[in-house]
Scaffold this active site. Structure first.
Site, PDB file in Angstrom:
ATOM      1  N   GLU C  46       0.835  -1.213   0.000  1.00  5.65           N
ATOM      2  CA  GLU C  46       0.000   0.000   0.000  1.00  5.65           C
ATOM      3  C   GLU C  46       0.866   1.258   0.000  1.00  5.65           C
ATOM      4  OE1 GLU C  46      -3.109  -0.177  -0.509  1.00  5.65           O
ATOM      5  OE2 GLU C  46      -3.380  -2.315  -0.140  1.00  5.65           O
ATOM      6  N   ASN C  50       1.261   3.915  -3.095  1.00  7.11           N
ATOM      7  CA  ASN C  50       0.933   5.334  -2.894  1.00  7.11           C
ATOM      8  C   ASN C  50       2.073   6.252  -3.327  1.00  7.11           C
ATOM      9  OD1 ASN C  50      -1.626   4.906  -1.952  1.00  7.11           O
ATOM     10  ND2 ASN C  50      -1.167   5.280   0.214  1.00  7.11           N
ATOM     11  N   ARG C 103      -9.819   5.059  -7.307  1.00  8.36           N
ATOM     12  CA  ARG C 103      -9.244   4.262  -6.219  1.00  8.36           C
ATOM     13  C   ARG C 103     -10.192   4.175  -5.023  1.00  8.36           C
ATOM     14  NH1 ARG C 103      -4.277   2.659  -6.643  1.00  8.36           N
ATOM     15  NH2 ARG C 103      -3.890   2.737  -4.405  1.00  8.36           N
TER      16      ARG C 103
HETATM   17  N1  LIG Z   1       2.911   9.087  -0.933  1.00  5.32           N
HETATM   18  C1  LIG Z   1       1.880   9.933  -1.168  1.00  5.32           C
HETATM   19  N2  LIG Z   1       2.088  11.105  -1.816  1.00  5.32           N
HETATM   20  C2  LIG Z   1       1.080  11.956  -2.057  1.00  5.32           C
HETATM   21  N3  LIG Z   1      -0.189  11.717  -1.679  1.00  5.32           N
HETATM   22  C3  LIG Z   1      -0.480  10.592  -1.017  1.00  5.32           C
HETATM   23  C4  LIG Z   1       0.532   9.632  -0.737  1.00  5.32           C
HETATM   24  N4  LIG Z   1      -0.034   8.610  -0.075  1.00  5.32           N
HETATM   25  C5  LIG Z   1      -1.338   8.913   0.042  1.00  5.32           C
HETATM   26  N5  LIG Z   1      -1.617  10.093  -0.523  1.00  5.32           N
HETATM   27  C6  LIG Z   1      -2.940  10.788  -0.557  1.00  5.32           C
HETATM   28  O1  LIG Z   1      -3.770  10.214   0.417  1.00  5.32           O
HETATM   29  C7  LIG Z   1      -4.963   9.718  -0.183  1.00  5.32           C
HETATM   30  C8  LIG Z   1      -5.452   8.489   0.548  1.00  5.32           C
HETATM   31  O2  LIG Z   1      -4.532   7.449   0.388  1.00  5.32           O
HETATM   32  P1  LIG Z   1      -4.993   5.931   0.531  1.00  5.32           P
HETATM   33  O3  LIG Z   1      -5.745   5.780   1.825  1.00  5.32           O
HETATM   34  O4  LIG Z   1      -3.831   5.077   0.344  1.00  5.32           O
HETATM   35  O5  LIG Z   1      -6.065   5.718  -0.627  1.00  5.32           O
HETATM   36  P2  LIG Z   1      -5.881   5.641  -2.233  1.00  5.32           P
HETATM   37  O6  LIG Z   1      -4.459   5.298  -2.525  1.00  5.32           O
HETATM   38  O7  LIG Z   1      -6.814   4.571  -2.632  1.00  5.32           O
HETATM   39  O8  LIG Z   1      -6.259   6.979  -2.763  1.00  5.32           O
HETATM   40  C9  LIG Z   1      -4.603   9.486  -1.639  1.00  5.32           C
HETATM   41  O9  LIG Z   1      -5.731   9.532  -2.485  1.00  5.32           O
HETATM   42  C10 LIG Z   1      -3.628  10.622  -1.902  1.00  5.32           C
HETATM   43  O10 LIG Z   1      -4.319  11.828  -2.176  1.00  5.32           O
END
Ligand SMILES: Nc1ncnc2c1ncn2[C@@H]1O[C@H](COP(=O)(O)OP(=O)(O)O)[C@@H](O)[C@H]1O
Ligand SMILES: Nc1ncnc2c1ncn2[C@@H]1O[C@H](COP(=O)(O)OP(=O)(O)O)[C@@H](O)[C@H]1O
Lengths: 140, 113, 140, 113
Positions: C46, C50, C103
């Protein structure tokens, strides 16, 4: 260049396997044959064991760096330590030469046999970097 | 690892990936068994070994050298391709006799007892 | 501290698996249960996905850094990118919050479920670092 | 991946580790099949899946949403522990029906034809 990674870890015996697994998973991205994969694992094992045993004299707190680069049809793997270095690289590479009477002196020979080319750069007192390259048989 | 002895033959059933991580423990276990057991010949069963490097081979060859002086013989069995490869490269396959099974090794080296 | 490593790789989809394999081989050194290993692999997947998707907007030339530290009874894993960062970390961590309509918004929720603690530091425009920790059930 | 259809039921037999590496190809293959085949219900067979993350689940849930509007049903089968875990966590196990086999899924969803 298709892909690359850099792995740094402590000079502990259990990390020889860690290096092997990581390089194998990386190489697997281009679908090598099982034999090619075994060769790469073997070469990495030899080079990393040398870094730990000879480079760091089995002290567990040195840093070993393994890097991999994938090309379409080849892999380059380097193994680097900041340990004691090798006085005479040509001699070190001779089959059955070892500075440790308990060892076989076959590490470099195995690396040569497993990979298509291998070179070692070493500065006594500063460390050693071994670079190995293997061409994949084209099956496409 | 499991160590069995039948008469003068000791069979060491190695396991997994034999590298620096396990080499000290392997050396100690083999040396301990060689002291304890009245054996002359040494057989290594590689059936359950998926990987071995020159560090591991050094331990094995070192133990063979210990028994070789007293006329001990050296057998290997269960060689999967990656293991066979390095046994060949290291020259061990020229020193050791290869058998089809640990049982065969025991029969042949033990003199059919 | 028993052991540690640092793995750097390009932000390419195939490296999610590379990170998973490396962290799993590292964690396996302390004999975790299969379930603990699956949890750790899930959390790494995960966080690395991300970094690639959100941090670097799927551009393949960013660098993702995964670090692992093993303690006797716990593992700490961090995943870092130098990508676009997160404006509002608390919101990002809410279940089903996603800035991408395709997503699920469950990445952070999964990391929470798989690990015992997780924290994220992010500077918009500079990048994100997620640190996760998991205690191993003692079986000794 | 293999895709079969029996009457109105499409069965997708997923394979390996389903993450970002394969998600685009998986989405395209499933969407292509949904356009080509006259199916209403969607069954995912996870028997050969050892790992799936939220990226992979997103592709699967997205395909279900496409058929849900037309009254399509959603079946899953072959859940190994790590897969079951994330299907539970994601809430998919509350939406989908779980079957003991792809055959059972086809019989039940296809109306026993
Ligand atoms: N490494 C990252 N860099 C930038 N934004 C991030 C990162 N990880 C997460 N995010 C932000 O946080 C939100 C939620 O992440 P997550 O719970 O993993 O759901 P998803 O990946 O399905 O969108 C993402 O949609 C994104 O906007
Ligand atoms: N990373 C290193 N640092 C210092 N010395 C090394 C290193 N690698 C190899 N050597 C030297 O080269 C010799 C030959 O190496 P090798 O062929 O691998 O055989 P062995 O490891 O069995 O001694 C070693 O005995 C050692 O003296």
């Amino acid at each position: 260049m298709l892909n690359r990674f850099r792995l740094e870890f402590l000079s502990r015996p259990e990390n020889v396997g860690l290096a092997r697994v990581t390089v194998a998973a990386f190489a697997a991205q281009v679908d090598p044959t099982l034999e090619e994969l075994d060769d790469i694992k073997g070469a990495v094992s030899e080079a990393v064991a040398n870094a730990i045993i000879h480079g760091y004299g089995n002290s567990p707190d040195g840093i070993v760096v393994v890097e991999g680069v994938l090309y379409g049809d080849a892999i380059e793997v380097s193994v680097e330590d900041s340990g004691k270095g090798i006085e005479n690289v040509a001699q070190a590479m001779e089959p059955e030469f070892s500075t440790d009477p308990e060892r076989l002196g076959l590490g470099f020979s195995f690396m040569h046999a497993f990979m298509d080319s291998i070179s070692a750069d070493s500065v006594p007192g500063r460390g050693t970097r071994v670079v190995m390259r293997k061409q994949f048989a084209s099956r496409h | 690892m499991e160590i069995d002895s039948v008469g003068e033959v000791m069979v060491a059933r190695l396991q997994g990936e034999i590298d620096l991580k396990v080499s000290d423990a392997l050396r100690e276990a083999l040396d301990g068994a060689l002291e304890r057991l009245p054996v002359r010949h040494l057989v290594f069963d590689f059936e359950c070994v998926s990987f071995i490097d020159s560090t591991g081979l050094g331990v094995i060859l070192g133990r063979y050298k210990k028994v070789a002086g007293a006329g001990g013989k050296f057998g290997v069995t269960g060689l999967h391709p990656p293991v066979r490869r390095v046994l060949e490269l290291s020259g061990i396959l020229r020193i050791a006799q290869e058998f089809n099974s640990p049982g065969e090794a025991v029969r042949m080296l033990g003199g059919g007892a």
